[in-house]
Design an enzyme around this catalytic site. Structure first.
Site, short mmCIF file in Angstrom:
data_model
loop_
_atom_site.label_atom_id
_atom_site.label_comp_id
_atom_site.label_asym_id
_atom_site.label_seq_id
_atom_site.Cartn_x
_atom_site.Cartn_y
_atom_site.Cartn_z
N ASN A 1 57.57 -37.68 -42.59
CA ASN A 1 57.16 -37.61 -40.86
C ASN A 1 58.25 -38.20 -39.97
O ASN A 1 59.16 -37.27 -39.49
CB ASN A 1 55.96 -36.68 -40.11
CG ASN A 1 55.52 -35.79 -40.00
OD1 ASN A 1 55.80 -34.88 -40.71
ND2 ASN A 1 53.91 -35.29 -40.37
N ASP B 1 57.11 -30.10 -42.74
CA ASP B 1 56.73 -28.88 -42.50
C ASP B 1 57.27 -28.31 -43.69
O ASP B 1 56.87 -27.02 -44.21
CB ASP B 1 57.11 -28.04 -41.20
CG ASP B 1 56.41 -28.68 -39.88
OD1 ASP B 1 57.12 -27.74 -38.98
OD2 ASP B 1 55.38 -28.89 -40.53
N GLU C 1 47.88 -32.59 -43.77
CA GLU C 1 48.43 -32.07 -45.11
C GLU C 1 47.58 -32.25 -46.57
O GLU C 1 47.70 -32.13 -47.58
CB GLU C 1 49.39 -33.15 -45.66
CG GLU C 1 48.75 -34.80 -45.63
CD GLU C 1 48.72 -35.83 -44.18
OE1 GLU C 1 48.35 -36.96 -44.51
OE2 GLU C 1 48.99 -35.00 -42.75
#
Length: 670
Positions: free
Chosen positions: A557, A566, A592
């Site tokens: 991220n 994503d 996650e």
């Protein structure tokens, strides 16, 4: 608008009713409106060859993108004026609007004049901004020749740096005089926040800012100010475009006054001019009763509705009010509708003065209700028949033999059989296609024939039936019994709920599914765990759990952005979903972290599956991101387990895998 081609306006609104009202207003004024429901559709439309000239953007939209985020995306690749539609003007909403647009907002439900004026001004403002962007030379030419009032001011002091010819004409000062003044000399106050110093609002591009400006002759005018920061001749300046809205402002005040008087009243109310007698306004109740449109009534007078009066006699009637001899007149007369029918009324008439304007206001009471009640009794059967024929739900009547005696148009639409096909025929032969089920219905109907009672009588039930063409439909049936000539007849109201059932199923799926990965969510997984625990206690067959977590996912991220993160989560979810059995329950546990429930699966088989998934995952290549790994924890059910203990054990194994260097599978034996 002066352009030869009509402007294309894109309405981004997920309320079909609000969108249709806005489309109708825009079409009325020569625009070409088009509506989309989501931010995604708006972005696609802007990217297409048929890009709009202006966007009316609802702030709250269904889907992943709200109006604010959609606007940011659009502005990244195309300069299109965006005016927000909002029902809320709190501080948070205003800050969001100001962060993405300089074209302001419109409150939902405003009258069409405000909507069209705002659209026109936003288009003009956008056109002006585009001209400014071309070059300072073009800006200079536009600034001097534009009919709009324009000022350049110094942000800190408010000093007027430049004023175009239109500004000089409007304020009545020569340019030399204006350039010696600051904005505070002409800006009296803000109508919005009653702040005499609007400079801070201008700096924030609080568009539009409605102010009162003073002219050289002392006259005060309402103006709408659009402000934006510009770099001109290496100086940071505020560029103001000013529109004189004085007439509009007073017109809106006057319009609100009349609306307050008439539109919200339950009585018939008429307002007409004391000299010409022409109607100024007529409320909804009166228009509905008379049958005239608002446009037609504006060309009419009370005399057109009252056949016993002419202009002369009616003006004589009004004299005591005009001369101040009486405050109110009450009299009975006759009103004539557009269709020529008449009805008796009681008139309450007053002369009212407001803002130096005098108008007559008449409150009308219809005194024919008792006669209408008599007519309603006489026409009841006809009215009932009309209602049944025009109803949106199917209305079906059967006699004491089960034969159809009434079949309305909605029944034809829902079931596909015409009235001619079913009238006088046995209903159950059309509706029940299964032979054994038909016999059950026949037996139930025999009981109904004797008593008028049954399991479905007096209730609303849901059931499945078939259309004439064979496809299955869901219906909602309300069944009533009616005794006619000592025999029980049945009246059924049937509503097609096929679409509603589809929506209910969709809502249920949304409630148990993670919106990003389209796998089950944590709440549904816990529900399945409870069921599996009970099943295992009864059958003695084992089940296992695999819990896994993407290694170093925060780095994904941080380095590649949440969109890339994503994409990784969805790809992994798809891979696992395609590998496991239909009986397995795969869910997103959080962030996650994922979890798999494996019914009737030993620990050895679960570990084997975990190793297979770990290998497949580590070999997956993700665009831009590359490869990722995951750590797995595996455990199986023990007779002493609760849901909490087995989940804690799986989590401990996952933690052990993380501690052992990640990208591995850890499991616990009995």
């Amino acid at each position: 608008m002066n352009d030869d081609m009509p402007k294309k306006i894109l309405i981004v609104e997920d309320s079909r009713l609000n969108a249709q009202i806005t489309e109708d207003i825009l079409s009325k004024y020569g625009y070409e409106p088009e509506t989309v429901c989501t931010g995604k559709e708006a972005v696609e439309k802007v990217k297409s060859d048929q890009s709009p000239d202006l966007i009316l953007m609802d702030i709250e939209l269904m889907g992943k993108l709200d109006g604010i985020e959609t606007s940011r995306i659009i502005q990244q690749f195309k300069d299109i004026p965006i005016v927000f539609l909002t029902a809320n003007t709190n501080k948070e909403i205003m800050e969001k609007i100001k962060s993405v647009t300089g074209y302001g907002y419109i409150l939902k439900g405003v009258d069409e004049y405000v909507l069209i004026s705002t659209v026109e001004m936003a288009l003009k403002l956008h056109q002006s901004n585009m001209m400014v962007k071309q070059s300072e030379e073009l800006f200079r030419n536009m600034f001097e020749t534009n009919e709009a009032i324009m000022l350049l001011i110094e942000p800190k002091s408010g000093r007027i740096v430049d004023a175009n010819k239109s500004a000089c004409r409007f304020y009545g000062h020569p340019k030399e005089t204006l350039l010696k003044m600051d904005i505070g000399k002409i800006n009296i106050n803000s109508v919005i926040n009653d702040d005499k110093n609007c400079i801070e609002a201008f700096k924030r591009s609080c568009n539009p800012c409605i102010c009162i400006h003073k002219l050289s002759n002392g006259e005060q005018r309402f103006v709408e100010v659009y402000s934006t920061a510009v770099n001109y001749q290496k100086k940071e300046l505020l560029y103001l475009i000013i529109f004189d809205i004085t007439e509009r402002w007073y017109a809106e005040k006057e319009s609100k006054f009349y609306q307050q008087i008439i539109e919200n009243s339950l009585n018939e109310i008429y307002i007409f001019h004391p000299e010409t007698l022409k109607f100024i306004a007529v409320n909804r109740g009166a228009r509905r009763n008379l049958g005239y449109s608002e446009e037609e009534l504006k060309e009419m007078t009370p005399v057109d509705l009252k056949p016993e009066f002419d202009i002369k006699s009616f003006k004589e009637l009004l004299l005591p009010l005009k001369n101040g001899e009486k405050e109110k007149l009450i009299f009975n007369t006759i009103h004539r509708r557009k269709d020529g029918s008449c009805y008796p009324v009681e008139v309450h008439l007053q002369l009212i003065e407001y803002m130096k304007e005098r108008v007559f206001v008449a409150v009308i009471i219809d005194i024919t209700r008792h006669k209408e009640l008599e007519r309603e009794l006489q026409e009841r059967n006809e009215l009932l028949s009309t209602i049944m024929k025009s109803a949106g739900d199917a209305i079906i009547m059967i006699d004491d033999k089960g034969y159809v005696t009434f079949w309305n148009p909605a029944a034809e639409r829902i079931f596909g059989y015409t009235k001619e096909e079913v009238m006088g025929k046995e209903l159950h032969k059309f509706m029940v296609h299964d032979g054994s089920l038909y016999q059950v219905y026949k037996e139930a109907f025999r009981k109904f024939q004797l008593s008028g009672k049954g399991n479905a009588v007096g209730k609303t039930i849901e059931l499945k039936t078939k259309h004439k063409d064979g496809h299955e439909i869901d219906v909602e049936l309300s069944l009533s019994a009616v005794r006619i000539k000592d025999a029980w007849h049945a009246v059924g109201i049937v509503r097609d709920i096929t679409e509603r059932k589809k929506i209910e199923e969709m809502i249920y799926l949304q409630s148990i599914t993670d919106p990003l990965t389209n796998i089950y969510n944590r709440r549904f997984f816990m529900h399945m765990m409870e069921q599996e625990m009970e099943r295992t206690r009864r059958s003695g067959k084992p089940f296992s759990i695999i819990m896994f977590d993407i290694d170093h996912f925060k780095n994904v991220n941080d380095r590649f952005g949440h969109a890339a993160g994503d994409m990784v989560l969805k790809s992994i979810a798809d891979m696992v979903k395609n590998r496991i059995r239909k009986t397995d329950c795969f869910a997103r546990w959080g962030g996650e972290e994922f979890i798999i429930l494996l019914p009737e699966t030993s620990l050895e088989d679960a570990v084997g599956l975990a190793e297979e998934l770990r290998g497949k995952l580590s070999n997956m290549a993700f665009p831009e991101v590359g490869h990722v790994t995951a750590s797995f924890g595996v455990t199986s059910y023990r007779p002493s387990d609760t849901i909490d203990t087995i989940l804690l054990r799986a989590d401990d194994m996952l933690y052990e895998a993380k501690a052992s260097g990640r990208d591995c599978v850890k499991y616990s034996f009995f």
